[in-house]
Design a protein around this motif. Sequence first.
Motif, PDB file in Angstrom:
ATOM      1  N   MET A   1       0.855  -1.189   0.000  1.00 11.78           N
ATOM      2  CA  MET A   1       0.000   0.000   0.000  1.00 11.78           C
ATOM      3  C   MET A   1       0.890   1.237   0.000  1.00 11.78           C
ATOM      4  O   MET A   1       2.001   1.211   0.538  1.00 11.78           O
ATOM      5  CB  MET A   1      -0.947   0.008   1.200  1.00 11.78           C
ATOM      6  CG  MET A   1      -0.304   0.164   2.550  1.00 11.78           C
ATOM      7  SD  MET A   1      -1.556   0.247   3.861  1.00 11.78           S
ATOM      8  CE  MET A   1      -0.547   0.739   5.263  1.00 11.78           C
ATOM      9  N   VAL A   2       0.402   2.288  -0.624  1.00 15.69           N
ATOM     10  CA  VAL A   2       1.198   3.506  -0.777  1.00 15.69           C
ATOM     11  C   VAL A   2       0.397   4.719  -0.317  1.00 15.69           C
ATOM     12  O   VAL A   2      -0.833   4.707  -0.309  1.00 15.69           O
ATOM     13  CB  VAL A   2       1.652   3.706  -2.245  1.00 15.69           C
ATOM     14  CG1 VAL A   2       2.565   2.581  -2.685  1.00 15.69           C
ATOM     15  CG2 VAL A   2       0.460   3.820  -3.191  1.00 15.69           C
ATOM     16  N   GLY A   3       1.137   5.773   0.056  1.00 16.41           N
ATOM     17  CA  GLY A   3       0.491   7.001   0.471  1.00 16.41           C
ATOM     18  C   GLY A   3       1.512   8.120   0.616  1.00 16.41           C
ATOM     19  O   GLY A   3       2.715   7.894   0.518  1.00 16.41           O
ATOM     20  N   GLY A   4       1.003   9.327   0.847  1.00 13.55           N
ATOM     21  CA  GLY A   4       1.852  10.505   0.944  1.00 13.55           C
ATOM     22  C   GLY A   4       1.260  11.631   0.121  1.00 13.55           C
ATOM     23  O   GLY A   4       0.454  11.388  -0.782  1.00 13.55           O
ATOM     24  N   ALA A   5       1.663  12.849   0.428  1.00 10.96           N
ATOM     25  CA  ALA A   5       1.047  14.026  -0.183  1.00 10.96           C
ATOM     26  C   ALA A   5       0.974  13.991  -1.712  1.00 10.96           C
ATOM     27  O   ALA A   5      -0.065  14.320  -2.292  1.00 10.96           O
ATOM     28  CB  ALA A   5       1.774  15.287   0.277  1.00 10.96           C
ATOM     29  N   PRO A   6       2.045  13.608  -2.438  1.00 11.11           N
ATOM     30  CA  PRO A   6       1.970  13.654  -3.895  1.00 11.11           C
ATOM     31  C   PRO A   6       1.390  12.382  -4.520  1.00 11.11           C
ATOM     32  O   PRO A   6       1.203  12.320  -5.737  1.00 11.11           O
ATOM     33  CB  PRO A   6       3.437  13.804  -4.303  1.00 11.11           C
ATOM     34  CG  PRO A   6       4.183  13.054  -3.245  1.00 11.11           C
ATOM     35  CD  PRO A   6       3.399  13.254  -1.971  1.00 11.11           C
ATOM     36  N   VAL A   7       1.101  11.381  -3.711  1.00  9.67           N
ATOM     37  CA  VAL A   7       0.678  10.074  -4.226  1.00  9.67           C
ATOM     38  C   VAL A   7      -0.833  10.066  -4.465  1.00  9.67           C
ATOM     39  O   VAL A   7      -1.597  10.648  -3.695  1.00  9.67           O
ATOM     40  CB  VAL A   7       1.080   8.954  -3.247  1.00  9.67           C
ATOM     41  CG1 VAL A   7       0.710   7.581  -3.804  1.00  9.67           C
ATOM     42  CG2 VAL A   7       2.570   9.015  -2.950  1.00  9.67           C
ATOM     43  N   THR A   8      -1.259   9.396  -5.515  1.00  9.83           N
ATOM     44  CA  THR A   8      -2.673   9.309  -5.859  1.00  9.83           C
ATOM     45  C   THR A   8      -3.060   7.859  -6.118  1.00  9.83           C
ATOM     46  O   THR A   8      -2.205   6.984  -6.274  1.00  9.83           O
ATOM     47  CB  THR A   8      -2.977  10.110  -7.129  1.00  9.83           C
ATOM     48  OG1 THR A   8      -2.231   9.529  -8.227  1.00  9.83           O
ATOM     49  CG2 THR A   8      -2.591  11.579  -6.981  1.00  9.83           C
ATOM     50  N   GLN A   9      -4.371   7.626  -6.188  1.00 10.84           N
ATOM     51  CA  GLN A   9      -4.865   6.290  -6.552  1.00 10.84           C
ATOM     52  C   GLN A   9      -4.386   5.915  -7.944  1.00 10.84           C
ATOM     53  O   GLN A   9      -4.031   4.760  -8.205  1.00 10.84           O
ATOM     54  CB  GLN A   9      -6.394   6.268  -6.492  1.00 10.84           C
ATOM     55  CG  GLN A   9      -6.998   4.916  -6.844  1.00 10.84           C
ATOM     56  CD  GLN A   9      -6.647   3.840  -5.839  1.00 10.84           C
ATOM     57  OE1 GLN A   9      -6.988   3.951  -4.662  1.00 10.84           O
ATOM     58  NE2 GLN A   9      -5.981   2.774  -6.280  1.00 10.84           N
ATOM     59  N   GLN A  10      -4.372   6.895  -8.833  1.00 12.05           N
ATOM     60  CA  GLN A  10      -3.918   6.636 -10.210  1.00 12.05           C
ATOM     61  C   GLN A  10      -2.467   6.151 -10.221  1.00 12.05           C
ATOM     62  O   GLN A  10      -2.132   5.190 -10.929  1.00 12.05           O
ATOM     63  CB  GLN A  10      -4.043   7.900 -11.054  1.00 12.05           C
ATOM     64  CG  GLN A  10      -3.598   7.696 -12.508  1.00 12.05           C
ATOM     65  CD  GLN A  10      -3.696   8.975 -13.325  1.00 12.05           C
ATOM     66  OE1 GLN A  10      -4.263   9.967 -12.882  1.00 12.05           O
ATOM     67  NE2 GLN A  10      -3.142   8.953 -14.523  1.00 12.05           N
ATOM     68  N   TYR A  11      -1.627   6.796  -9.418  1.00 15.48           N
ATOM     69  CA  TYR A  11      -0.218   6.374  -9.375  1.00 15.48           C
ATOM     70  C   TYR A  11      -0.100   4.978  -8.782  1.00 15.48           C
ATOM     71  O   TYR A  11       0.686   4.151  -9.263  1.00 15.48           O
ATOM     72  CB  TYR A  11       0.615   7.369  -8.552  1.00 15.48           C
ATOM     73  CG  TYR A  11       2.095   7.033  -8.553  1.00 15.48           C
ATOM     74  CD1 TYR A  11       2.860   7.203  -9.706  1.00 15.48           C
ATOM     75  CD2 TYR A  11       2.702   6.497  -7.422  1.00 15.48           C
ATOM     76  CE1 TYR A  11       4.211   6.865  -9.718  1.00 15.48           C
ATOM     77  CE2 TYR A  11       4.050   6.160  -7.433  1.00 15.48           C
ATOM     78  CZ  TYR A  11       4.797   6.346  -8.579  1.00 15.48           C
ATOM     79  OH  TYR A  11       6.133   5.992  -8.608  1.00 15.48           O
ATOM     80  N   ALA A  12      -0.876   4.709  -7.744  1.00 18.18           N
ATOM     81  CA  ALA A  12      -0.859   3.370  -7.137  1.00 18.18           C
ATOM     82  C   ALA A  12      -1.215   2.313  -8.179  1.00 18.18           C
ATOM     83  O   ALA A  12      -0.581   1.251  -8.254  1.00 18.18           O
ATOM     84  CB  ALA A  12      -1.829   3.314  -5.964  1.00 18.18           C
TER      85      ALA A  12
END
Length: 210
Positions: A175-186
């Motif tokens: 799982m990923v997260g952080g201010a610049p991260v989006t569902q699209q990037y995931a």
Amino acid sequence: MSFSETIYEAILNGDMGTCEQATRQALAAGTPAGEVLNEAMIPAMAEVGRLFESNEYYVPELLIAARAMKAGLAILKPELVATGVKPKGKVVVGTVKGDLHDIGKNLVAIMVEGAGYEVIDLGVDVAPEQYVRTAIERGAQVIGLSALLTTTMPSMKATVEALQESGLHGPIKVMVGGAPVTQQYADEIGADGYARDAAGAARLVQLLVD
């Protein structure tokens, strides 16, 4: 008010002393440690997460609630171990290679632990291979990647690829997260999930593990 109710309210109010005292009293009265964890502490942190997401609680309230929960949990842990109560699963978390920001990652670790999981926190500037190696060695079901800088986001993709190369992407989720991260990037990098905030990360872990 029952011990469970007292512990629940103490966590919501960030009252560490009351949480510790009520936890000791509950155990002394013969309440199973697993019951205290599952009926008081985990529901309390779930409510803290809800309040955080609805902007009724902010980071300071989340942190003091977590401090109270951790104080009570420290008293429970020996009993949980002795009675064979196991965490719901194991989660490896860290901030990706090249990124030294840890506030978001720390909040995620707090909420995931509060949801009943064992958290292995690798800190910051974590290489892809370290995530994968630790997850395999510790028997983790989820790897959580945090990034605050757009320049370090490619390390998330590299970690997913390293896990794929190990042959364990599937049994081990990312799982990923952080201010610049989006569902699209995931989706683009093949991650198994994206969380917008710490409370969302705790819910996502439950979905990925269950």
